[in-house]
Design an enzyme around this catalytic site. Sequence first.
Site, PDB file in Angstrom:
ATOM      1  CG  ASP A  14      25.288  67.670  27.949  1.00 46.33           C
ATOM      2  OD1 ASP A  14      25.147  66.590  28.123  1.00 46.33           O
ATOM      3  OD2 ASP A  14      26.257  68.031  27.196  1.00 46.33           O
ATOM      4  CG  ASP A 108      23.608  62.333  27.304  1.00 48.09           C
ATOM      5  OD1 ASP A 108      23.397  62.505  26.092  1.00 48.09           O
ATOM      6  OD2 ASP A 108      25.054  62.042  27.332  1.00 48.09           O
ATOM      7  CD  GLU A 109      23.499  66.892  24.007  1.00 45.71           C
ATOM      8  OE1 GLU A 109      23.630  67.857  24.086  1.00 45.71           O
ATOM      9  OE2 GLU A 109      24.175  65.896  23.221  1.00 45.71           O
TER      10      GLU A 109
END
EC number: 2.7.7.7
Length: 361
Positions: A14, A108-109
């Site tokens: 993350d 983003d993860e």
Amino acid sequence: MENQPEERKIIHIDMDAFYASVEQMDHPELKGKPIAVGGSKLRGVVAAASYEARKFGVKSAMPSSTAARLCPELIFVRPRFDRYQEISAQIKAIFYEYTDLVEPLSLDEAFLDVTTNKKGIPSATLLAKEIRERILKEIGLTASAGISINKFTAKIASDVNKPNGQLTVSPPEVESFLEKLPIERFFGIGKVTAAKMKELGVRSGKDLKKKSMTFLVQHFGKQGTHFYNIVRGIHRSQVKPDRIRKSFAVEHTYFSDIYSKRQILEKLEEIALDLERRMEKRSIAGKCVSIKVKYSDFTTQTRAKTIPDYMWSKADFFPLVEGLLDHLEVEKPVRLLGISLSKLNTEDNDPDQNKQLTLQF
């Protein structure tokens, strides 16, 4: 852990305050300053906040006016989804050097199944550390990681030592780790469900574990089985590298039919706010907005509009929704309404899905 399938080694990566961190990386004058991506001092919603801004209570999905009041020095920055997508692709390229079993959740993860990996490194903990170090060295951003036997536990673990940290929850530690968690920290348990659980005396993982399958199903339906399993470290969802989201939609079916365009518009506004929250949470944006209207006789009408720029906030896409509604002749009672965004800022991939086992955390 009874009935648990073969354990795997899962990493959840993350990125830390991704949008805000990209802006601070690209604009050194913003480093160390409280910034909010999205919105302005007068209107809009915060898409992401730097850690400097979070110290003042600023957070994503917060009205910009509230954020400005909490942090008078807050700097608002316009989102650049094309740039975030570019950086996200660079991060994913690093992931694929270690495993083809990568399931992006957003820009983003992502989940990585490293049970076997291209580097031949037996320790998932060392792998996560190396991946984070490479992201920092090659791209300039920090990331946090959670490592465990399944996606659920890894996802929770990645949040424990943020920012720029990681946590491994090894097989013997999983159940005790989950027992200690406040119920609202369980991934997938939102405010409404958490409030209901607390009314039933469930405030922690330990409390949840005391409840029988019958009790949980009685109060939460099919989700009860899920809750019963996850607190015992049982989560069978595999990392799915071929999961490609083509659109993101929110639909509501109404118990009472809707008869006027004014009512329809009011309901669509509620749906738009819900869609905005979900899009923001997953860092997803789209270029095409669609509306769906299903009538009481179950006939359906849809309209869509595409623009050159990515949209995620209600302020961006709702004017288009209003325009699409103007092109619909609503002559029958309406039972369902929906809004969707497509042509998303996500990428296709076609990785190999071969999986083998060599466990060592």
